[in-house]
Design a protein around this motif. Structure first.
Motif, PDB file in Angstrom:
ATOM      1  N   HIS A 254       0.753  -1.255   0.000  1.00  0.00           N
ATOM      2  CA  HIS A 254       0.000   0.000   0.000  1.00  0.00           C
ATOM      3  C   HIS A 254       0.780   1.301   0.000  1.00  0.00           C
ATOM      4  CE1 HIS A 254      -3.522  -2.454   0.358  1.00  0.00           C
ATOM      5  NE2 HIS A 254      -4.238  -1.363   0.179  1.00  0.00           N
ATOM      6  N   CYS A 289      -2.304  -4.554  -6.123  1.00  0.00           N
ATOM      7  CA  CYS A 289      -3.101  -3.886  -5.085  1.00  0.00           C
ATOM      8  C   CYS A 289      -2.831  -2.378  -5.095  1.00  0.00           C
ATOM      9  CB  CYS A 289      -2.848  -4.524  -3.724  1.00  0.00           C
ATOM     10  SG  CYS A 289      -3.906  -5.975  -3.472  1.00  0.00           S
ATOM     11  N   CYS A 290      -2.882  -1.747  -3.925  1.00  0.00           N
ATOM     12  CA  CYS A 290      -2.851  -0.281  -3.944  1.00  0.00           C
ATOM     13  C   CYS A 290      -1.466   0.304  -4.186  1.00  0.00           C
ATOM     14  CB  CYS A 290      -3.485   0.267  -2.684  1.00  0.00           C
ATOM     15  SG  CYS A 290      -5.274   0.181  -2.840  1.00  0.00           S
ATOM     16  N   PHE A 307      -6.135  -7.773  -6.018  1.00  0.00           N
ATOM     17  CA  PHE A 307      -5.914  -8.610  -4.838  1.00  0.00           C
ATOM     18  C   PHE A 307      -5.847 -10.107  -5.148  1.00  0.00           C
ATOM     19  CE2 PHE A 307      -7.875 -10.943  -1.228  1.00  0.00           C
ATOM     20  CZ  PHE A 307      -6.844 -10.800  -0.307  1.00  0.00           C
ATOM     21  N   CYS A 328      -3.130  -6.422   2.771  1.00  0.00           N
ATOM     22  CA  CYS A 328      -3.662  -7.192   1.640  1.00  0.00           C
ATOM     23  C   CYS A 328      -2.629  -8.125   1.001  1.00  0.00           C
ATOM     24  CB  CYS A 328      -4.295  -6.289   0.577  1.00  0.00           C
ATOM     25  SG  CYS A 328      -5.537  -5.215   1.285  1.00  0.00           S
ATOM     26  N   GLY A 435     -13.147  -0.887  -3.650  1.00  0.00           N
ATOM     27  CA  GLY A 435     -13.007  -2.088  -2.826  1.00  0.00           C
ATOM     28  C   GLY A 435     -12.340  -3.265  -3.496  1.00  0.00           C
ATOM     29  N   CYS A 436     -12.307  -4.319  -2.718  1.00  0.00           N
ATOM     30  CA  CYS A 436     -11.419  -5.463  -2.918  1.00  0.00           C
ATOM     31  C   CYS A 436     -11.948  -6.477  -3.933  1.00  0.00           C
ATOM     32  CB  CYS A 436     -11.288  -6.180  -1.587  1.00  0.00           C
ATOM     33  SG  CYS A 436     -11.342  -5.089  -0.147  1.00  0.00           S
ATOM     34  N   GLY A 465      -8.795   1.593  -5.658  1.00  0.00           N
ATOM     35  CA  GLY A 465      -8.525   0.253  -5.134  1.00  0.00           C
ATOM     36  C   GLY A 465      -8.608  -0.834  -6.183  1.00  0.00           C
ATOM     37  N   CYS A 466      -9.043  -2.005  -5.752  1.00  0.00           N
ATOM     38  CA  CYS A 466      -9.061  -3.149  -6.665  1.00  0.00           C
ATOM     39  C   CYS A 466     -10.172  -3.047  -7.698  1.00  0.00           C
ATOM     40  CB  CYS A 466      -9.172  -4.443  -5.870  1.00  0.00           C
ATOM     41  SG  CYS A 466      -7.645  -4.784  -4.973  1.00  0.00           S
ATOM     42  N   CYS A 507      -6.754   2.858  -1.965  1.00  0.00           N
ATOM     43  CA  CYS A 507      -7.811   2.839  -0.935  1.00  0.00           C
ATOM     44  C   CYS A 507      -7.829   4.135  -0.124  1.00  0.00           C
ATOM     45  CB  CYS A 507      -7.605   1.661   0.005  1.00  0.00           C
ATOM     46  SG  CYS A 507      -7.802   0.077  -0.798  1.00  0.00           S
ATOM     47  N   MET A 541     -13.755  -7.231   1.137  1.00  0.00           N
ATOM     48  CA  MET A 541     -13.394  -8.283   2.087  1.00  0.00           C
ATOM     49  C   MET A 541     -12.651  -7.744   3.314  1.00  0.00           C
ATOM     50  SD  MET A 541      -9.895  -8.955   2.013  1.00  0.00           S
ATOM     51  CE  MET A 541      -8.712  -7.941   1.182  1.00  0.00           C
ATOM     52  N   SER A 542     -11.977  -6.591   3.221  1.00  0.00           N
ATOM     53  CA  SER A 542     -11.065  -6.200   4.312  1.00  0.00           C
ATOM     54  C   SER A 542     -11.776  -5.371   5.383  1.00  0.00           C
ATOM     55  CB  SER A 542      -9.894  -5.386   3.743  1.00  0.00           C
ATOM     56  OG  SER A 542     -10.354  -4.105   3.364  1.00  0.00           O
ATOM     57  N   LYS A 544     -10.599  -2.663   6.394  1.00  0.00           N
ATOM     58  CA  LYS A 544     -10.510  -1.284   5.902  1.00  0.00           C
ATOM     59  C   LYS A 544     -11.791  -0.914   5.158  1.00  0.00           C
ATOM     60  CE  LYS A 544      -6.697  -2.112   3.707  1.00  0.00           C
ATOM     61  NZ  LYS A 544      -5.753  -1.833   2.627  1.00  0.00           N
TER      62      LYS A 544
HETATM   63  S1  MSK Z   1      -5.830  -3.219  -2.062  1.00  0.00           S
HETATM   64  S2  MSK Z   1      -8.164  -3.188   0.819  1.00  0.00           S
HETATM   65  S3  MSK Z   1      -7.933  -5.647  -1.506  1.00  0.00           S
HETATM   66  S4  MSK Z   1      -9.279  -2.653  -2.468  1.00  0.00           S
HETATM   67 FE1  MSK Z   1      -6.115  -1.391  -1.262  1.00  0.00          FE
HETATM   68 FE2  MSK Z   1      -7.632  -4.038  -2.876  1.00  0.00          FE
HETATM   69 FE3  MSK Z   1      -9.239  -4.047  -0.789  1.00  0.00          FE
HETATM   70 FE4  MSK Z   1      -6.704  -4.317  -0.418  1.00  0.00          FE
END
Ligand code: MSK
Ligand code: SF4
Length: 616
Positions: A254, A289-290, A307, A328, A435-436, A465-466, A507, A541-542, A544
């Motif tokens: 991230h 990912c981010c 992800f 992640c 989101g993820c 994000g994803c 994110c 899923m997270s 966050k």
């Molecule tokens: S990377 S928080 S899987 S959007 Fe930010 Fe993707 Fe969700 Fe991680």
């Protein structure tokens, strides 16, 4: 779950690699999900508690067994407490990222982080003005102070329209520093403290606001100051960006603090020379990912995947090093790396992994560490086994870099043309889709199904994000995707030369969407909850994402979730989140796994807001 790869991912590159993994007996998240079946029903409903050692306790959802934990906690209390703990964890992750950036900023202004500089001095000036301060050192101190502020407001919450701020104050959810709010989450959820589900959830909203309008927004703003505010640019997405004849270095996680240094180190002529001496044609950097979003937005670095692609990317056998920091990152990558020549390199003192080589990153020595990592990847090129390399020849061109500043500049200097397009109905409304991935949903199916439906119906989509990576892989981030939009949105996009889906970053950069929403609402003289806008996290899923959902709804934006949150064990909590919240903060959640139906809910909401604003 079937073994058909099409039910696992709609991304053809991932499908190809899923087949390859199956053939070589490599385990992935989808296999592990299958082995978890049936997943714990108490956990799914959110009605198990292990907050003290009289437990663990669980409530019988059928009303035949225990209806209270040993302490007397009901399903309502347990579900609300669990939700509050998830918000605390999500807010902590985002805001600790923000803190790391703030710390780096402080070191930079003190001259103690020589590898960095200030790339956007104008934004720095704007922030100093916003804080009423006249030196970068004072700004750095004030921002560091925001995290632990015991009383009084945090600065960026003052960006919201006055109506929203009054509402937050009335509800007692105008937050203090994020650390303070998170500690209070943990206190309230300890045995025998806060046992009122409404009171618990209100504190969840307050904590999430201290993330969205605090920790996350600090991360975005200071990253722009240090690394530059994104501007529109073109790049590529999907596994085809991995190059068979080059040293492939994949950055995942991230925070851009280290990965930006790796970008610099990988373009160092000495490093390129070293790679050539090792028999490679060059050094190829790509992200997951981010971290991918951060580097794409500012540097145009290509994205290898989102992800659920992480294991599949490593399984191409062409990755010399996968470098990770925080969030992640699947611990499965360690054992998987040992099946290939890949060096799995962890860098954060906060995040170590089994099977990883730890090369710890510190701001004062960032440049040297980055070079050491790149050198490690280069030296590993000779260990690659060409007979095990399989890179899907699939990649898509994409346009990114839509910071709020870039959007305003594309519109000619103000938001007026966007407001006019919304008023005229060319743009029906705005959908924030973020989101993820979650293997409970076919990878990218929720994202793409929803975004296609929204743009077809003239809803301009803002993404991070994803979701952004799913859209990039599906070709929705290129200006040509305007052809897939309804006539009104298509016309606007073609006139401006932009895609119907605007990539706004990582994110933490959902804070950019908040800033855009506040600016639009302020320009129209209304609250954010009055805007023809809706949010969604189709494959979240997270933890966050739980914090994000809470701060987006607290800011007044109706939000649809594609995977079911673990709150259904309490009818009262579920009702509060999906309907009662509307009377409290002017917005609520909906849960709809079908992406087209979910898009319809968003469009219905947008239409009803348009009617209330007197727009056709
Ligand atoms: S990377 S928080 S899987 S959007 Fe930010 Fe993707 Fe969700 Fe991680
Ligand atoms: Fe059980 Fe109450 Fe302890 Fe939770 S806090 S484990 S419900 S006794």
């Amino acid at each position: 779950m079937t073994n058909d790869v099409r039910s696992k991912s709609m991304d053809p590159a991932c499908q190809e690699m899923l087949r390859a993994c199956e053939k070589s007996g490599l385990e992935t998240a989808w296999d592990r999900l299958e082995k978890q079946q049936p997943q714990c029903g108490f956990g799914e409903l959110g009605i198990c508690c292990r907050n003290c050692n009289m437990g663990p306790c669980r409530i019988d959802p059928f009303g035949e067994g225990a209806s209270r934990g040993v302490c007397g906690a009901t399903a309502d209390i347990i579900v609300a407490r669990n939700l509050l703990r998830s918000i605390a964890a999500g807010a902590a992750a985002h805001s600790d990222h923000g803190r790391d950036v703030a710390h780096a900023f402080q070191l930079i202004v003190e001259g103690k982080a020589p590898s960095y500089c200030i790339k956007d001095p104008e934004k720095l000036d704007r922030l100093m003005k916003e804080y009423g301060l006249d030196s970068p050192a004072l700004l750095a101190a004030a921002i560091m102070n925001e995290f632990g502020k015991q009383d009084g407001p945090i600065q960026f919450t003052r960006r919201v329209p006055p109506q929203r701020l009054e509402l937050w104050k009335k509800l007692g959810i105008d937050p203090r520093g994020v650390d303070r709010e998170i500690v209070e989450c943990m206190h309230r959820t300890h045995i025998g403290v806060d046992n009122d589900y409404v009171n618990l959830i209100l504190h969840g909203l307050r904590t999430s606001i201290s993330d969205g309008w605090g920790g996350s927004m600090i991360a975005t703003e200071l990253q722009d100051v240090i690394f530059g505010t994104p501007k529109p640019l073109f790049s590529e997405a999907n596994m085809g960006v991995i190059k068979p004849d080059q040293v492939n270095l994949i950055v995942h996680g991230h925070e851009p603090l280290l990965s930006e240094m790796i970008v610099a180190a990988a373009s160092d002529p000495d490093m390129i020379e070293l790679a050539r001496n090792e028999g490679a044609k060059g050094i190829n950097l790509a992200g997951i990912c981010c971290t991918a979003n951060e580097l794409l937005m500012r540097q145009g670095v290509p994205m290898a995947g989102n992800f659920l692609s992480q294991e599949l990317i490593m399984a191409t056998g062409a990755v010399e090093a996968m470098v990770v920091d925080v969030q992640c990152i699947m611990p499965a990558l360690g054992p998987l790396a040992s099946c290939f020549h890949t060096k799995f390199i962890s860098t954060s003192p906060k995040a170590k992994f089994p099977g990883a080589t730890h090369m710890e990153f510190h701001e004062d020595t960032a440049g040297e560490t980055a070079k050491e990592i790149v050198r490690t990847a280069i030296k590993n090129f000779r260990n690659r086994d060409p007979s095990r390399v399989q890179i899907p020849d699939i990649k898509t061109r994409c346009m990114a870099g839509f910071s709020v500043e870039a959007i305003v500049s594309a519109l000619g200097g103000s938001l007026d043309p966007l407001i006019e397009a919304i008023k005229s109905g060319s743009i029906r409304g705005i959908g924030a889709v973020v989101g993820c991935n979650n293997p409970k949903i076919t990878q990218d199916f929720g994202h793409i199904g929803m975004v296609r439906e929204l743009i077809k119906n003239n809803v301009l989509v803002l993404t991070t994000g994803c979701n952004a990576q799913a859209c990039a892989k599906a070709g929705l981030l290129q200006p040509e995707a305007a052809e897939k939009a309804g006539d009104g949105l298509k016309g606007v996009c073609q006139a401006l030369g932009v895609p119907p889906v605007l990539h706004m970053g990582s994110c933490v950069d959902i804070s950019r969407i908040l800033v855009a929403a506040a600016a639009l609402a302020n320009a129209l003289g209304v609250d954010i909850s009055d805007l023809p806008a809706a949010g969604a996290a189709p494959e979240w899923m997270s933890e966050k994402a739980v914090s994000i959902g809470a701060y987006v709804v607290s800011s007044g934006v109706f939000t649809v979730l594609g995977t079911v949150p673990p709150v259904m064990g309490s009818k009262a909590v579920a009702e509060l989140l999906t309907s009662g919240a509307k009377d409290v903060v002017g917005a609520c959640f909906a849960v709809e796994p079908d992406p087209v139906k979910a898009a319809s809910l968003m469009i219905e909401h947008i239409d009803s807001q348009r009617r209330k604003l007197g727009l056709a």
